[in-house]
Motif scaffolding. Structure first.
Motif, short mmCIF file in Angstrom:
data_model
loop_
_atom_site.label_atom_id
_atom_site.label_comp_id
_atom_site.label_asym_id
_atom_site.label_seq_id
_atom_site.Cartn_x
_atom_site.Cartn_y
_atom_site.Cartn_z
N SER A 1 -88.79 40.26 66.25
CA SER A 1 -87.46 40.47 65.70
C SER A 1 -86.67 39.18 65.82
N LEU A 2 -85.52 39.17 65.18
CA LEU A 2 -84.63 38.01 65.16
C LEU A 2 -83.48 38.28 66.12
N ILE A 3 -83.32 37.42 67.15
CA ILE A 3 -82.20 37.52 68.08
C ILE A 3 -81.07 36.68 67.51
N VAL A 4 -80.03 37.34 67.03
CA VAL A 4 -78.96 36.65 66.30
C VAL A 4 -77.97 36.04 67.28
N THR A 5 -77.64 34.76 67.08
CA THR A 5 -76.61 34.08 67.86
C THR A 5 -75.39 33.74 67.03
N ARG A 6 -75.50 33.84 65.71
CA ARG A 6 -74.35 33.56 64.83
C ARG A 6 -74.56 34.32 63.53
N LEU A 7 -73.48 34.93 63.02
CA LEU A 7 -73.58 35.78 61.84
C LEU A 7 -72.38 35.50 60.93
N GLU A 8 -72.69 35.19 59.66
CA GLU A 8 -71.64 34.90 58.69
C GLU A 8 -71.92 35.67 57.40
N PRO A 9 -70.89 36.25 56.78
CA PRO A 9 -71.10 36.92 55.49
C PRO A 9 -71.29 35.89 54.38
#
Length: 578
Positions: free
Chosen positions: A168-176
């Motif tokens: 899986s992908l461990i997200v550290t930053r999320l932008e629309p």
């Protein structure tokens, strides 16, 4: 002759078996036996003919048994990876190779934060999807709400969960995608507050009117900011008598929103008539403190009216929509709350003169009216005497009616008293009381006898139950069970120790029999380029044929990781004395 690294991936190795540790491939008939470390390395010089394959001290060659030598031992067992070992190697490869990636995709399967505050969802495109996780520490700082169907760019690292073999992908930053995170967060919060009735046309509480002349003004801002100086300068230039209570708070940066919310709550509990939330202009990021939900709810919960004076006239924040009044600048807020003192004094003097003249006229009118009414008023003593005479006549008429009725009621009461004395119910009550006491004594004696009988029966039953109790049997069985458990643990520990010792012995033997171990001591494997077959004697090759030589250098673990040397046969000789 060209030298190529098999580990570099430039040239494919010859056809080999799919199992790790199969050294000679599917075409090999048998594995080579162990040879002493003193055997020479097989090499193919540029001009000199290649020497024959090396032969061990026991007469067995590296590539197979020599003529007249005893048969080679059976082929060693193939090394098979366990699921845990394979998963661990995949985890190390994935996490080191994809330590930081950026992935664009559509959010699907998002169900909100779980009990611990983590987000679990998937990112997909038209052909594939990948699980994604956002830990609670990052989810709590997200400025926009995530939803299914939203296209985002996620930055993070790839993680593999060993017990299930899922990555899986461990997200550290999320932008629309397509709109900024701040703009999306602004619109989402604005829509949510409008739905709750904090802002908009359907707000639960309409904007409260501002006081005309507040006794004390509460100000929420940074005491070192220019906004406070502008506000005080304009305020005191218009009315120097107004009192200001400052609640110092950071107005930008991490953690500033809770400080502003606490400052508004403190001023709401203080003795202020209005609260001004203000700061100077800046970028969207600088003003974002006043777009936080915590600040908006603190403004709405304030018991006194709130004025929002954030930035310049073109700057709009969530606080402007929630506040009771929005000022374009801090100076405009001061002008709205502070009337000019000289104008107020002049207006008061004018109103005082007008009020004095109006009161004098009213007093004169009332005096004239009083004189007119006094002339029309009759003497009240005459009306009072008339009413007193009428009251006396009414009392005499009432007494004439009541006296016969009172006499009749007295006669009836006397007759009833005589009948009661003749009946004398006291004797009948005494008889009934004696009978009731007798019945009570009988009931008490019967109850005591019944309780004694039941107590005796209960004691007998308890004694029988104690004699048949299985407590002693259960204690003995518990002791036997504990002894068996201790013996079982001892046997398990002994069996495990024996298995570990046997495993270590087999591991050492297997490592000693590995062909790669033999090759690492200076031996090599020669095979034909045309079909990949292993060369076991001079009869297997022809002059001009291209050969490949495998060398197990630098601790190679598989045949594909060995160095490879290409050579051409220039001369073939018969058997010689090695």
């Amino acid at each position: 002759m060209t030298k190529r690294k098999g580990a570099g991936g430039e040239s494919p190795p010859p056809a080999t078996s799919g199992f790790q540790g199969d050294l000679f491939g599917a075409s090999s008939a048998s594995a080579s036996s162990a040879v002493p470390p003193s055997a020479p390395r097989v090499a193919a010089p540029r001009k000199a003919p290649p020497p024959p394959p090396p032969v061990g001290a026991d007469g067995t060659g590296l590539l197979g048994p020599l003529e007249g030598a005893p048969a080679a031992p059976p082929k060693p067992e193939r090394s098979v990876l366990s699921v845990a070992e394979l998963t661990r190697q995949l985890k190390q490869t994935l996490e080191s190779r994809f330590a930081r990636v950026m992935v664009r995709g559509e959010v699907t399967g998002f169900r909100g934060a779980n009990a611990r505050g983590h987000w679990y969802f998937a990112l997909k495109d038209s052909v594939a999807s990948i699980d994604a996780k956002v830990w609670a520490s990052l989810a709590g700082r997200m400025r926009f709400a995530l939803r299914d169907g939203m296209e985002v760019v996620a930055e993070g690292s790839v993680d593999l969960y060993e017990p299930q073999g899922r990555y899986s992908l461990i997200v550290t930053r999320l932008e629309p995608v397509g709109e900024g995170a701040l703009a999306l967060a602004f619109e989402q919060l604005k829509a949510r507050l409008a739905a709750e009735g904090l802002i908009g046309d359907r707000r639960v509480r309409p904007p409260r009117p501002l006081p005309f002349l507040p006794q004390r003004i509460g100000v929420v801002t940074s005491r070192t900011g220019a906004a406070l100086q502008d506000f005080l300068r304009v305020l005191h230039s218009r009315n120097p008598r107004l009192s200001v209570l400052l609640a110092d708070a950071r107005v930008q940066g991490e953690g500033s929103a809770p400080e502003v919310a606490r400052a508004i709550a403190r001023l709401g509990r203080a003795d202020v008539d209005v609260i001004v939330v203000t700061r100077g202009g800046g970028s969207v990021e600088d003003l974002w403190t006043f777009n936080e939900e915590e600040v908006a709810r603190a403004i709405f919960a304030s018991p006194v009216p709130v004025v929002s004076a954030i930035g310049h006239e073109i700057d709009f924040t969530i606080s402007d929509f929630v506040a009771d009044w929005r000022a374009a600048t801090p100076s405009a807020a001061a002008e709205r709350l502070a009337p000019v003192l000289a104008d107020l004094e002049l207006s008061l003097a004018t109103q005082a003169g007008r009020l004095r003249r109006a009161m004098e006229r009213r007093v004169l009118e009332l005096r004239e009216r009083q004189g007119q009414l006094a002339s029309r008023l009759d003497d009240p003593r005459r009306a009072l005497n008339h009413q007193r005479l009428h009251l006396s006549e009414q009392v005499e008429a009432m007494m004439r009616v009541l006296r016969p009725a009172v006499r009749e009621q007295r006669e009836s009461l006397r007759a009833l008293t005589e009948r009661l004395q003749r009946a004398r119910p006291q004797a009948r009550l005494g008889e009934q009381r004696a009978h009731l006491l007798k019945l009570a004594r009988r009931l008490s004696e019967a109850a005591r006898a019944g309780v004694a009988t039941r107590q005796a029966t209960l004691a007998t039953a308890r004694l029988g139950l104690e004699r048949a109790s299985p407590t002693a049997l259960v204690s003995r069985e518990h002791a036997r069970l504990a002894a068996h458990q201790a013996r079982l643990r001892s046997l398990q520990q002994g069996t495990l120790a024996d298995a570990q010792r046997r495993f270590q012995t087999l591991e050492g033997r297997l490592d000693a029999m590995s062909p790669l171990k033999v090759m690492s001591r200076g031996y090599s494997v020669v095979f034909r380029q045309r079909d990949g077959g292993v060369v076991r004697s001079a009869a297997d090759v022809e002059v001009g044929e291209r050969l490949g030589i495998k060398l197990a250098a630098n601790g190679a673990k598989t045949l594909g990781g060995c160095e490879e040397v290409e050579a051409t046969v220039t001369l073939v000789k018969g058997p010689v004395d090695c």
